[in-house]
Design a protein around this motif. Structure first.
Motif, PDB file in Angstrom:
ATOM      1  N   PRO A  29      34.892  47.136  47.380  1.00 60.62           N
ATOM      2  CA  PRO A  29      35.423  45.962  48.086  1.00 60.62           C
ATOM      3  C   PRO A  29      34.565  45.557  49.280  1.00 60.62           C
ATOM      4  O   PRO A  29      34.465  46.264  50.265  1.00 60.62           O
ATOM      5  CB  PRO A  29      36.814  46.398  48.521  1.00 60.62           C
ATOM      6  N   VAL A  30      33.968  44.412  49.157  1.00 60.11           N
ATOM      7  CA  VAL A  30      33.248  43.772  50.252  1.00 60.11           C
ATOM      8  C   VAL A  30      34.210  42.738  50.833  1.00 60.11           C
ATOM      9  O   VAL A  30      34.718  41.893  50.090  1.00 60.11           O
ATOM     10  CB  VAL A  30      31.949  43.112  49.740  1.00 60.11           C
ATOM     11  N   TYR A  36      36.872  35.585  49.389  1.00 58.02           N
ATOM     12  CA  TYR A  36      36.478  34.494  48.510  1.00 58.02           C
ATOM     13  C   TYR A  36      37.231  34.572  47.185  1.00 58.02           C
ATOM     14  O   TYR A  36      37.687  33.559  46.656  1.00 58.02           O
ATOM     15  CB  TYR A  36      34.960  34.529  48.265  1.00 58.02           C
ATOM     16  N   TYR A  37      37.372  35.769  46.639  1.00 55.04           N
ATOM     17  CA  TYR A  37      38.084  35.961  45.375  1.00 55.04           C
ATOM     18  C   TYR A  37      39.546  35.539  45.504  1.00 55.04           C
ATOM     19  O   TYR A  37      40.097  34.887  44.626  1.00 55.04           O
ATOM     20  CB  TYR A  37      37.975  37.423  44.931  1.00 55.04           C
ATOM     21  N   GLN A  38      40.188  35.895  46.617  1.00 51.29           N
ATOM     22  CA  GLN A  38      41.594  35.541  46.812  1.00 51.29           C
ATOM     23  C   GLN A  38      41.759  34.045  47.047  1.00 51.29           C
ATOM     24  O   GLN A  38      42.739  33.444  46.603  1.00 51.29           O
ATOM     25  CB  GLN A  38      42.184  36.337  47.966  1.00 51.29           C
ATOM     26  N   ASP A  39      40.792  33.420  47.743  1.00 49.86           N
ATOM     27  CA  ASP A  39      40.878  31.976  47.991  1.00 49.86           C
ATOM     28  C   ASP A  39      40.636  31.166  46.727  1.00 49.86           C
ATOM     29  O   ASP A  39      41.253  30.113  46.531  1.00 49.86           O
ATOM     30  CB  ASP A  39      39.857  31.564  49.055  1.00 49.86           C
ATOM     31  N   GLN A  40      39.748  31.629  45.869  1.00 45.96           N
ATOM     32  CA  GLN A  40      39.374  30.883  44.668  1.00 45.96           C
ATOM     33  C   GLN A  40      39.976  31.479  43.392  1.00 45.96           C
ATOM     34  O   GLN A  40      39.450  31.253  42.305  1.00 45.96           O
ATOM     35  CB  GLN A  40      37.841  30.871  44.539  1.00 45.96           C
ATOM     36  N   LEU A  44      38.613  31.339  39.506  1.00 46.48           N
ATOM     37  CA  LEU A  44      37.708  32.470  39.413  1.00 46.48           C
ATOM     38  C   LEU A  44      38.260  33.578  38.524  1.00 46.48           C
ATOM     39  O   LEU A  44      37.524  34.187  37.755  1.00 46.48           O
ATOM     40  CB  LEU A  44      37.397  33.013  40.816  1.00 46.48           C
ATOM     41  N   GLN A  45      39.555  33.810  38.602  1.00 47.79           N
ATOM     42  CA  GLN A  45      40.154  34.879  37.796  1.00 47.79           C
ATOM     43  C   GLN A  45      40.040  34.589  36.293  1.00 47.79           C
ATOM     44  O   GLN A  45      39.602  35.453  35.532  1.00 47.79           O
ATOM     45  CB  GLN A  45      41.603  35.085  38.227  1.00 47.79           C
TER      46      GLN A  45
END
Length: 179
Positions: A29-30, A36-40, A44-45
């Motif tokens: 986890p960076v 960014y992953y949670q926002d998009q 993205l998922q």
């Protein structure tokens, strides 16, 4: 390799690398990447899931090819009364080449053989014809000669023979013309 095949393999490789990078970012986890992953996550998922599906499909296909494709060999195994005799691929190619040159008006014969353990699966014959007419009948005669040479001398079946004939030109490229 064909350009379209190279393009397809390149695209699959890029998809696999992107999928591996995304998976590595999720495992290590960076904070910026996780934000960014949670926002998009709306787009993205599903995108990452599709990339994973493509990667999994490619590896399933590779596994099936590895399991189901019959392997070829460079040595032909012949059963004789005194034991097993193995012949190299070049020996089979030379046998066919000599038979074709001896029986047909051709020059520059090149024979390529693909074999399995006890049979010749494919022969590719490339030759330059000395005559300019009757190339189709000459090609079928060469095909039959190639099959007969292997079957008669070695006693093994031949599945397929491809013959490619080129007519001899009046003046060969690079030849010196004397007047």
């Amino acid at each position: 390799m064909r350009p379209l095949t190279k393009l397809f393999l390149g695209i699959v490789a890029i998809v696999g690398l992107l999928d591996a990078a995304a998976f590595a970012l999720l495992l290590w986890p960076v904070p910026e990447a996780m934000t960014y992953y949670q926002d998009q996550s709306q787009w993205l998922q599903p995108t990452l899931l599709a990339l994973t599906g493509v990667t999994a499909a490619v590896f399933v296909i590779m596994l099936l090819v590895a399991i189901l494709r019959r392997s070829t060999t460079s040595r032909l195994a012949l059963q004789t009364p005194s034991g097993e005799l193995t012949l190299d691929r070049r020996a089979v190619e030379n046998t066919v080449t000599k038979a074709i040159v001896a029986q047909h008006p051709v020059g520059q014969v090149d024979v390529s053989v693909t074999m399995r353990r006890r049979q010749v699966t494919r022969m590719q014959v490339n030759a330059t014809s000395i005559q300019r007419d009757g190339l189709t009948t000459l090609a079928t005669d060469i095909e039959q000669t190639a099959k007969d040479a292997v079957t008669a001398s070695l006693g093994v079946p031949v599945k397929r023979v491809n013959v490619h004939l080129e007519p001899a030109s009046q003046q060969q490229k690079g030849a010196v013309r004397v007047v």
